[in-house]
Design a protein around this motif. Structure first.
Motif, PDB file in Angstrom:
ATOM      1  N   THR A  48      31.648  61.156  54.594  1.00  0.00           N
ATOM      2  CA  THR A  48      30.428  60.526  54.074  1.00  0.00           C
ATOM      3  C   THR A  48      30.091  61.099  52.702  1.00  0.00           C
ATOM      4  O   THR A  48      29.760  60.351  51.767  1.00  0.00           O
ATOM      5  N   ASP A  49      30.185  62.423  52.566  1.00  0.00           N
ATOM      6  CA  ASP A  49      29.919  63.061  51.270  1.00  0.00           C
ATOM      7  C   ASP A  49      30.848  62.524  50.191  1.00  0.00           C
ATOM      8  O   ASP A  49      30.424  62.323  49.040  1.00  0.00           O
ATOM      9  N   ALA A  50      32.115  62.296  50.533  1.00  0.00           N
ATOM     10  CA  ALA A  50      33.067  61.757  49.557  1.00  0.00           C
ATOM     11  C   ALA A  50      32.630  60.381  49.070  1.00  0.00           C
ATOM     12  O   ALA A  50      32.690  60.071  47.871  1.00  0.00           O
ATOM     13  N   GLY A  51      32.178  59.540  49.995  1.00  0.00           N
ATOM     14  CA  GLY A  51      31.719  58.211  49.615  1.00  0.00           C
ATOM     15  C   GLY A  51      30.478  58.251  48.754  1.00  0.00           C
ATOM     16  O   GLY A  51      30.369  57.518  47.751  1.00  0.00           O
ATOM     17  N   VAL A  52      29.523  59.107  49.103  1.00  0.00           N
ATOM     18  CA  VAL A  52      28.293  59.225  48.324  1.00  0.00           C
ATOM     19  C   VAL A  52      28.604  59.770  46.930  1.00  0.00           C
ATOM     20  O   VAL A  52      28.028  59.321  45.924  1.00  0.00           O
ATOM     21  N   GLU A  53      29.513  60.734  46.850  1.00  0.00           N
ATOM     22  CA  GLU A  53      29.918  61.288  45.556  1.00  0.00           C
ATOM     23  C   GLU A  53      30.431  60.196  44.624  1.00  0.00           C
ATOM     24  O   GLU A  53      30.059  60.128  43.438  1.00  0.00           O
ATOM     25  N   VAL A  54      31.257  59.325  45.146  1.00  0.00           N
ATOM     26  CA  VAL A  54      31.828  58.243  44.343  1.00  0.00           C
ATOM     27  C   VAL A  54      30.749  57.230  43.953  1.00  0.00           C
ATOM     28  O   VAL A  54      30.738  56.715  42.822  1.00  0.00           O
ATOM     29  N   LEU A  55      29.816  56.933  44.854  1.00  0.00           N
ATOM     30  CA  LEU A  55      28.708  56.035  44.518  1.00  0.00           C
ATOM     31  C   LEU A  55      27.874  56.594  43.379  1.00  0.00           C
ATOM     32  O   LEU A  55      27.471  55.861  42.457  1.00  0.00           O
ATOM     33  N   LYS A  56      27.608  57.878  43.420  1.00  0.00           N
ATOM     34  CA  LYS A  56      26.787  58.510  42.376  1.00  0.00           C
ATOM     35  C   LYS A  56      27.515  58.569  41.036  1.00  0.00           C
ATOM     36  O   LYS A  56      26.882  58.705  39.991  1.00  0.00           O
ATOM     37  N   GLN A  57      28.846  58.447  41.069  1.00  0.00           N
ATOM     38  CA  GLN A  57      29.631  58.396  39.833  1.00  0.00           C
ATOM     39  C   GLN A  57      29.657  56.992  39.230  1.00  0.00           C
ATOM     40  O   GLN A  57      30.301  56.771  38.210  1.00  0.00           O
ATOM     41  N   GLY A  58      28.963  56.049  39.871  1.00  0.00           N
ATOM     42  CA  GLY A  58      28.935  54.681  39.380  1.00  0.00           C
ATOM     43  C   GLY A  58      29.848  53.742  40.126  1.00  0.00           C
ATOM     44  O   GLY A  58      29.986  52.570  39.739  1.00  0.00           O
ATOM     45  N   GLY A  59      30.467  54.234  41.186  1.00  0.00           N
ATOM     46  CA  GLY A  59      31.339  53.383  41.976  1.00  0.00           C
ATOM     47  C   GLY A  59      30.565  52.385  42.809  1.00  0.00           C
ATOM     48  O   GLY A  59      29.376  52.560  43.081  1.00  0.00           O
ATOM     49  N   ASN A  60      31.253  51.332  43.223  1.00  0.00           N
ATOM     50  CA  ASN A  60      30.631  50.332  44.090  1.00  0.00           C
ATOM     51  C   ASN A  60      31.009  50.606  45.551  1.00  0.00           C
ATOM     52  O   ASN A  60      31.625  51.624  45.882  1.00  0.00           O
ATOM     53  N   ALA A  61      30.644  49.690  46.434  1.00  0.00           N
ATOM     54  CA  ALA A  61      30.873  49.892  47.869  1.00  0.00           C
ATOM     55  C   ALA A  61      32.355  50.009  48.200  1.00  0.00           C
ATOM     56  O   ALA A  61      32.741  50.778  49.099  1.00  0.00           O
ATOM     57  N   VAL A  62      33.213  49.270  47.495  1.00  0.00           N
ATOM     58  CA  VAL A  62      34.657  49.350  47.757  1.00  0.00           C
ATOM     59  C   VAL A  62      35.208  50.688  47.295  1.00  0.00           C
ATOM     60  O   VAL A  62      36.008  51.324  47.992  1.00  0.00           O
ATOM     61  N   ASP A  63      34.796  51.143  46.109  1.00  0.00           N
ATOM     62  CA  ASP A  63      35.205  52.479  45.657  1.00  0.00           C
ATOM     63  C   ASP A  63      34.851  53.529  46.707  1.00  0.00           C
ATOM     64  O   ASP A  63      35.669  54.397  47.046  1.00  0.00           O
ATOM     65  N   ALA A  64      33.620  53.472  47.197  1.00  0.00           N
ATOM     66  CA  ALA A  64      33.158  54.447  48.186  1.00  0.00           C
ATOM     67  C   ALA A  64      33.951  54.329  49.475  1.00  0.00           C
ATOM     68  O   ALA A  64      34.319  55.341  50.099  1.00  0.00           O
ATOM     69  N   ALA A  65      34.244  53.095  49.911  1.00  0.00           N
ATOM     70  CA  ALA A  65      34.990  52.893  51.155  1.00  0.00           C
ATOM     71  C   ALA A  65      36.395  53.476  51.052  1.00  0.00           C
ATOM     72  O   ALA A  65      36.886  54.118  51.992  1.00  0.00           O
ATOM     73  N   VAL A  66      37.054  53.262  49.929  1.00  0.00           N
ATOM     74  CA  VAL A  66      38.399  53.810  49.739  1.00  0.00           C
ATOM     75  C   VAL A  66      38.347  55.332  49.732  1.00  0.00           C
ATOM     76  O   VAL A  66      39.208  56.004  50.322  1.00  0.00           O
ATOM     77  N   ALA A  67      37.331  55.901  49.100  1.00  0.00           N
ATOM     78  CA  ALA A  67      37.164  57.358  49.094  1.00  0.00           C
ATOM     79  C   ALA A  67      36.971  57.896  50.507  1.00  0.00           C
ATOM     80  O   ALA A  67      37.554  58.920  50.890  1.00  0.00           O
ATOM     81  N   VAL A  68      36.166  57.209  51.296  1.00  0.00           N
ATOM     82  CA  VAL A  68      35.924  57.626  52.684  1.00  0.00           C
ATOM     83  C   VAL A  68      37.210  57.552  53.498  1.00  0.00           C
ATOM     84  O   VAL A  68      37.538  58.460  54.268  1.00  0.00           O
TER      85      VAL A  68
END
Length: 593
Positions: A48-68
C-alpha cells in the motif's frame, strides 16, 4: 415448521439484532480510513505504501496499481507474484479538467497464465485414467506460462504516466535493501511445498533457519530480476530471464519452454457490464467465470427487496442469496471456459428473463437440493456432454482510486500458497500452479472442490477458467465502489456479499469487509459459513434443510475464515474516499492522501 423457523428468525433479526450490534458481538470493527484525494487498499502495508508513494509522485491509478503488484511480489510472496497471472479492471475517471486515461474507455487486462505447448488434455492422469494426486499442484509440471510481467508492462505502457522503471522502484528497493515481516506472515513461509524445492528452501526458509519477526529480509536474486524487468520487460519473455526459466524447467523435466514464454500475449478485453438496484457495475469477462456468475446472481436478486427479508446475514436474506448462488454456479460448471477456445452462452446467462425464470424455481422457505435442480427450459443450449462427472485461495486483490477519479481493481494469483513451490534458480521467481484450474478429468473436483466441465479441459495455449472477480460499481457516471477478493470459488460470493452489504443493507465499507462470509457453489451441496457466522442464523438455515459446513469448526486454533476484501467506497456527496481493509489479514492497510 421450517418456514415458521425462518420467519421467526427473520423477525428476530429485524427487531432485536441490527447488523451493527451483530458486528460488535462478533469482532470490533474499526471505522473506514478516509482520504480526500486518492486511496490504495491492499493486503500488505508495504505494498500500500508503494502505491501511495507513486500517487504522491504524480502517478495515476494504473501507475499505483503496477507499483503495488510488483511490491506484493516481494513482501507477500505467498500470492503476490511475477510468476503468476491475473486480471486488471481499469475504469477511467471523468473529473472536470482531468487528463483522459488511455482512450477514456474501461478496459479489462487479461494477463492470466496459459498452458504451455506441451500441455495435453490427459496429462495429469495415470494409465488407468485416474488423476495423479499433486501433479497439477506441485512441482515443475504444475505451472502455466506466467502473465503478470506482461500484464503490468502493458497496463503501464498504455495507461500509466510515469513509466515502468519509475513505478517499480519501491519494489526493487524493498527486495534489495530489505523489509521485515510479522510472525503471522512468516508462519506462511514455513510451508512444506518450499521445503521440497532447493531454491525455495534456500531463499525463503534459509535452509531451515527460518526468518524471525523483525529480521531484515533481503531478496537479492529477485531484486536483480526486478531491475532487469524495469529496464526491459521483454527480458522476462525473450531474454536472460526467459533463459533462466526455460533452463530450470528443462533441468527438472518441466513443460515451459522459451518458445512458450516468447509466444505469451496479453489480452485487452471488454469488461462485462450489468445493473443492480439503480447501480451499474463492470466486472470480469471470461476466462474468468467470476463476472458472468456475479451478474447472473445479481440478476436473480433484483426481483427481491432483501431488506424486507431481514438484516444483513439474517437467515431470510442468506436463504434467497444462497439459492441464487446455487443456480449461477450450476451454469458455471456446465458452460464456462476460455473464450478463445470455447463458445459460451453469455448473453443467455445474463438475460433478465432467464433470471426471472430461475426466481420462479426458488422456494421462499426452504432450499432446493442441487441434485433436484432443473434449469428453466427455452433459454440455454444443451451443456457439453460430460462422460464422467473436475481455483484457488492464495490469490490477492488490491484496489486503487486516484485524484482524477480513475479506478483500478486488480486480482492476481499463484493459485495455492507459493504456487507450485518452484522457485527459479538464481532468479527468485516463485512459479504458479495454475494448471490445477483446468479440468484434469471431467467430473473430478479440483483442489477447491469445484466440478468443472469439458469446456475447461487442458489444451496448448489455453487459459484456465478462473473465479477472480475484480469489480467496479458506479452510479450517475461516478465510481461508488471498487471491490475484489481472493478465495477461489468463494471470490464470487465474497464480492456479491460485499456489494449486497453496502448497496442493499447500508453497511459501511469496513463493516462489509469484516462481515462473516457464506458461500454455496452448487456442488458439493453444502452452505459454507465462516466460524464467526452468527450461530442462530446458521441453526435456522440448518433447520430449514441446509447442510451447514462451518469453516474450521473442530479446530480451535483455526480462525475459520476465507477471502480478503480490499475495498474502496466513494462518498457520492463529498467525493471523500473510504477504504476498508479486511481485518482478517492484520498486515494490510488502506491509505492515501
Amino acid at each position: 415448521m421450517k418456514a415458521r423457523c425462518i420467519a421467526a428468525c427473520v423477525s428476530l433479526a429485524v427487531a432485536v439484532s441490527p447488523f451493527s450490534a451483530l458486528v460488535a458481538q462478533v469482532s470490533p470493527t474499526p471505522p473506514p480510513v478516509r482520504t480526500q484525494h486518492a486511496m490504495v487498499v491492499s493486503i500488505h502495508h508495504l505494498a500500500t505504501d508503494a502505491g501511495v508513494e507513486v500517487l504522491k509522485q504524480g502517478g495515476n491509478a494504473v501507475d499505483a496499481a503496477v507499483a503495488v503488484a510488483f511490491a506484493l511480489a516481494v513482501v507477500y510472496p505467498v500470492a503476490g507474484n511475477i510468476g503468476g497471472g491475473g486480471f486488471m479492471l481499469i475504469r477511467p475517471g471523468h473529473k472536470h479538467g482531468s487528463k483522459k486515461l488511455g482512450d477514456g474507455k474501461p478496459h479489462f487486462i487479461d494477463y492470466r497464465e496459459e498452458a504451455p505447448a506441451a500441455a495435453l488434455r490427459d496429462m495429469y492422469l495415470d494409465k488407468d485414467g485416474n488423476v495423479i494426486k499433486g501433479m497439477s499442484t506441485h512441482g515443475y509440471h504444475a505451472s502455466g506460462v506466467p502473465g503478470t510481467v506482461a500484464g503490468m508492462a502493458y497496463a503501464e505502457a498504455h495507461f500509466g504516466k510515469l513509466g515502468l522503471k519509475a513505478v517499480m522502484q519501491p519494489a526493487i528497493r524493498l527486495a534489495r535493501d530489505g523489509f521485515t515481516a510479522s510472525s503471522v506472515e512468516l508462519a506462511l513461509w514455513q510451508t512444506k511445498v518450499l521445503m521440497d524445492n532447493p531454491e525455495g528452501h534456500r531463499i525463503y526458509q534459509r535452509d531451515g533457519n527460518f526468518y524471525q519477526p523483525g529480521e531484515l529480509i533481503k531478496l537479492t536474486d529477485l531484486a536483480a530480476t526486478l531491475e532487469r524487468i524495469s529496464n526491459n520487460p521483454d527480458d522476462f519473455y525473450k531474454g536472460s530471464i526467459a533463459d533462466a526459466i526455460a533452463a530450470d524447467m528443462a533441468a527438472h523435466n518441466g513443460n515451459i519452454t522459451k518458445a512458450d514464454l516468447a509466444a505469451y500475449k496479453v489480452k485487452d478485453r471488454v469488461p462485462l457490464e450489468g445493473k443492480y438496484h439503480g447501480y451499474k457495475f463492470m466486472t470480469a469477462p471470461p476466462p474468468s467465470s467470476g463476472g458472468i456468475v456475479l451478474q447472473e446472481v445479481l440478476n436473480i436478486l433484483t426481483g427481491y427487496d432483501l431488506k424486507k427479508l431481514g438484516a444483513d446475514r439474517s437467515p431470510g436474506q442468506v436463504h434467497i442469496i444462497t439459492e441464487a448462488y446455487r443456480r449461477a454456479f450450476m451454469d458455471r460448471a456446465d458452460y464456462l471456459g476460455d473464450p478463445d477456445f470455447t463458445t459460451m452462452p453469455l448473453k443467455q446467462m445474463a438475460d433478465m428473463k432467464y433470471a426471472k425464470a430461475w426466481r420462479k424455481t426458488i422456494d421462499p422457505a426452504k432450499p432446493t437440493a442441487s441434485k433436484d435442480l432443473i434449469r428453466p427450459a427455452g433459454f440455454m443450449p444443451e451443456p457439453p456432454k460430460q462422460t464422467d462427472k473436475h481455483e484457488s485461495t492464495q490469490t490477492t486483490h488490491f484496489s486503487v482510486v486516484d485524484a482524477d477519479g480513475n479506478a483500478v481493481s486488480n486480482t492476481y494469483t499463484l493459485n495455492f500458497y507459493f504456487g507450485s513451490g518452484v522457485v527459479i534458480k538464481d532468479a527468485g521467481i516463485v512459479m504458479n500452479d495454475e494448471m490445477d484450474d483446468f479440468t484434469s478429468k471431467v467430473g473430478v473436483p479440483n483442489g477447491f472442490g469445484l466440478i468443472q466441465g469439458p469446456n475447461n479441459s487442458i489444451a496448448p495455449y489455453k487459459r484456465p477458467l478462473s473465479a477472480m472477480t475484480p469489480t467496479i460499481v458506479t452510479k450517475s457516471g461516478k465510481v461508488r465502489l471498487v471491490l475484489g477478493s481472493p478465495g477461489g470459488p468463494t471470490i464470487i460470493t465474497t464480492v456479491a456479499n460485499d456489494m449486497i452489504s453496502v448497496l442493499d443493507n447500508g453497511l459501511n465499507i469496513q463493516e462489509a469487509a469484516d462481515a462473516p462470509r457464506f458461500h454455496h457453489q452448487y456442488l458439493p451441496d453444502e452452505l459454507q459459513v465462516e466460524k464467526k457466522f452468527p450461530a442462530a442464523a446458521a441453526d435456522a438455515l440448518k433447520a430449514s434443510g441446509y447442510v451447514i459446513k462451518r469453516s474450521g469448526e473442530f479446530d480451535e486454533k483455526n480462525p475459520g475464515v476465507w477471502g480478503d476484501s480490499e475495498l474502496i467506497a466513494v462518498d457520492p456527496k463529498t467525493g471523500e474516499l473510504l477504504g476498508g481493509h479486511d481485518t482478517r489479514k492484520p498486515y494490510g492497510k488502506a491509505d492515501g492522501y
